[in-house]
Write a protein that holds these residues in place. Structure first.
Motif, PDB file in Angstrom:
ATOM      1  N   THR A  84       0.832  -1.209   0.000  1.00  0.00           N
ATOM      2  CA  THR A  84       0.000   0.000   0.000  1.00  0.00           C
ATOM      3  C   THR A  84       0.860   1.251   0.000  1.00  0.00           C
ATOM      4  O   THR A  84       0.590   2.206  -0.739  1.00  0.00           O
ATOM      5  N   ALA A  85       1.911   1.257   0.810  1.00  0.00           N
ATOM      6  CA  ALA A  85       2.803   2.414   0.877  1.00  0.00           C
ATOM      7  C   ALA A  85       3.466   2.670  -0.471  1.00  0.00           C
ATOM      8  O   ALA A  85       3.595   3.826  -0.905  1.00  0.00           O
ATOM      9  N   ARG A  86       3.886   1.596  -1.144  1.00  0.00           N
ATOM     10  CA  ARG A  86       4.542   1.755  -2.441  1.00  0.00           C
ATOM     11  C   ARG A  86       3.584   2.311  -3.489  1.00  0.00           C
ATOM     12  O   ARG A  86       3.947   3.195  -4.278  1.00  0.00           O
ATOM     13  N   ILE A  87       2.355   1.801  -3.509  1.00  0.00           N
ATOM     14  CA  ILE A  87       1.363   2.292  -4.472  1.00  0.00           C
ATOM     15  C   ILE A  87       1.096   3.781  -4.255  1.00  0.00           C
ATOM     16  O   ILE A  87       1.096   4.579  -5.200  1.00  0.00           O
ATOM     17  N   GLN A  88       0.876   4.162  -2.992  1.00  0.00           N
ATOM     18  CA  GLN A  88       0.604   5.562  -2.680  1.00  0.00           C
ATOM     19  C   GLN A  88       1.815   6.447  -2.983  1.00  0.00           C
ATOM     20  O   GLN A  88       1.669   7.591  -3.434  1.00  0.00           O
ATOM     21  N   ARG A  89       3.007   5.916  -2.744  1.00  0.00           N
ATOM     22  CA  ARG A  89       4.232   6.676  -3.010  1.00  0.00           C
ATOM     23  C   ARG A  89       4.350   6.998  -4.493  1.00  0.00           C
ATOM     24  O   ARG A  89       4.605   8.153  -4.878  1.00  0.00           O
ATOM     25  N   TYR A  90       4.174   5.994  -5.333  1.00  0.00           N
ATOM     26  CA  TYR A  90       4.316   6.236  -6.772  1.00  0.00           C
ATOM     27  C   TYR A  90       3.177   7.084  -7.323  1.00  0.00           C
ATOM     28  O   TYR A  90       3.373   7.862  -8.265  1.00  0.00           O
ATOM     29  N   ASN A  91       1.988   6.959  -6.754  1.00  0.00           N
ATOM     30  CA  ASN A  91       0.894   7.847  -7.166  1.00  0.00           C
ATOM     31  C   ASN A  91       1.268   9.304  -6.913  1.00  0.00           C
ATOM     32  O   ASN A  91       1.032  10.184  -7.764  1.00  0.00           O
ATOM     33  N   SER A  92       1.863   9.562  -5.757  1.00  0.00           N
ATOM     34  CA  SER A  92       2.277  10.925  -5.405  1.00  0.00           C
ATOM     35  C   SER A  92       3.409  11.414  -6.294  1.00  0.00           C
ATOM     36  O   SER A  92       3.412  12.565  -6.745  1.00  0.00           O
ATOM     37  N   LEU A  93       4.371  10.545  -6.564  1.00  0.00           N
ATOM     38  CA  LEU A  93       5.485  10.920  -7.442  1.00  0.00           C
ATOM     39  C   LEU A  93       4.996  11.216  -8.849  1.00  0.00           C
ATOM     40  O   LEU A  93       5.487  12.142  -9.526  1.00  0.00           O
ATOM     41  N   ASN A  94       4.016  10.456  -9.320  1.00  0.00           N
ATOM     42  CA  ASN A  94       3.464  10.695 -10.657  1.00  0.00           C
ATOM     43  C   ASN A  94       2.790  12.058 -10.746  1.00  0.00           C
ATOM     44  O   ASN A  94       2.877  12.751 -11.770  1.00  0.00           O
ATOM     45  N   ILE A  95       2.117  12.452  -9.669  1.00  0.00           N
ATOM     46  CA  ILE A  95       1.469  13.769  -9.638  1.00  0.00           C
ATOM     47  C   ILE A  95       2.514  14.879  -9.721  1.00  0.00           C
ATOM     48  O   ILE A  95       2.356  15.860 -10.462  1.00  0.00           O
ATOM     49  N   ILE A  96       3.606  14.720  -8.974  1.00  0.00           N
ATOM     50  CA  ILE A  96       4.687  15.714  -9.003  1.00  0.00           C
ATOM     51  C   ILE A  96       5.339  15.753 -10.381  1.00  0.00           C
ATOM     52  O   ILE A  96       5.659  16.825 -10.913  1.00  0.00           O
ATOM     53  N   GLN A  97       5.529  14.584 -10.983  1.00  0.00           N
ATOM     54  CA  GLN A  97       6.107  14.527 -12.329  1.00  0.00           C
ATOM     55  C   GLN A  97       5.251  15.313 -13.321  1.00  0.00           C
ATOM     56  O   GLN A  97       5.771  16.085 -14.151  1.00  0.00           O
ATOM     57  N   LYS A  98       3.956  15.139 -13.253  1.00  0.00           N
ATOM     58  CA  LYS A  98       3.055  15.855 -14.168  1.00  0.00           C
ATOM     59  C   LYS A  98       3.082  17.355 -13.901  1.00  0.00           C
ATOM     60  O   LYS A  98       3.029  18.167 -14.834  1.00  0.00           O
TER      61      LYS A  98
END
Length: 305
Positions: A84-98
């Motif tokens: 769960t932590a990994r999924i949420q982490r990458y979701n957040s990183l993807n938002i920052i990337q965009k």
């Protein structure tokens, strides 16, 4: 030490920095190589009290190196599992990337992570794909995959870098930690080399197999969209059907796809009536009389709002 084959000095990248030795060393290496268009991103999971110290350290580094700093505070709680932590982490990183229109996200995964992830995925039953799952991609660049952990630690020490130790790393009830401290130290250098060669060979063979599967999959999709013809699908051998489902789940944003999940979706597509909806690793599979429609759950939720 840094593999810069996928990195371009004039491009913008988001660098994931946790505050641990690996990511702190990675950021220092990039700075030394004159990468100026970096965004330092820190994900505060909110799992342990020490998260505040990690965030403060990473913010201080970003200011010191004169990079923009972004933080995502998730407040997941101490009982959150690693997946769960990994999924949420990458979701957040993807938002920052965009937000920054960055070319890719850079992470500090290293050679020891490759071996640990291989072992974990074999235990979880992810099949051939899990053996070589930790690698660089077009949008997730991992320039330290060839570097052993000990070399990164030596670099950080020699350059007088400061970092925080994650206290959860000492928890041997966590499978990754048990592998890191109890299994990997017992592997000889020869066995380590052989294992890494096997992982590399598997990655090469997986690419060949996936290319063949993609060509096959094209026949079963509606106009190239993630809409699977159920009549075509039920004629496939079970092993091939499982591979097709794995590809469709991953292509639609699924994370941590294991064998039981794939099996459940395969059986569901072949047997469940129209109108049913299957859920798997963040992907919804909507069943009609003739098709199985794969959609990322976040896209589905947006349409329901």
């Amino acid at each position: 030490m840094l593999n810069t084959n996928q990195l371009f000095v004039d491009n913008t990248y988001v660098v994931a920095v946790s505050g641990g030795v690996d990511s702190v060393a990675l950021l220092h290496m990039l700075k030394e190589l004159k990468y100026s268009n970096l965004v330092v991103a820190h994900i505060n999971h909110g799992i342990i009290k020490e998260s505040v110290k990690d965030e403060a350290l990473v913010k201080e580094l970003a200011l010191k190196y004169e990079y923009p700093f972004e933080v995502a505070r998730l407040n997941l709680g101490e009982n959150t599992n690693e997946t769960t932590a990994r999924i949420q982490r990458y979701n957040s990183l993807n938002i920052i990337q965009k937000k920054y229109a960055a070319r890719a996200i850079i992470t500090a995964h290293h050679q020891d992570d490759v071996i640990e992830t291989c072992f974990i995925n074999i235990i979880r039953g992810t099949g051939r794909s899990g053996v070589s799952s930790l690698r660089s991609t077009k949008d997730k660049i991992r320039p330290l995959l060839h570097a052993p952990k000990k070399d990164i630690y030596t670099y950080a020490t020699n350059n007088n870098l400061s970092w925080n130790e994650d206290i959860t790393n000492q928890d041997l009830t966590i499978l990754r930690n048990k592998l890191r401290y109890k299994v990997l130290p017992k592997i000889s250098q020869i066995d380590r080399k052989n294992l890494l060669n096997l992982i590399s060979q598997t990655e090469y063979k997986n690419r060949q197999i996936d290319n063949e599967l993609q060509a096959l999959l094209y026949r079963g999709l509606h106009k190239g969209k993630p809409v699977l013809n159920r009549s075509w699908f039920v004629t496939l051998p079970h092993d091939i059907a499982s591979e097709i489902v794995r590809i469709l789940l991953i292509q639609n944003g699924a994370i941590d796809v294991d064998r039981p999940t794939i099996e459940r979706v395969v059986v569901g597509i072949k047997t469940k009536p129209q109108g049913k909806q299957l859920q798997a690793s963040g992907v919804d599979v909507l069943l009609t009389k003739r098709s199985a429609r794969f959609k990322n759950r976040s896209q589905t939720d947006k349409k329901l709002v």
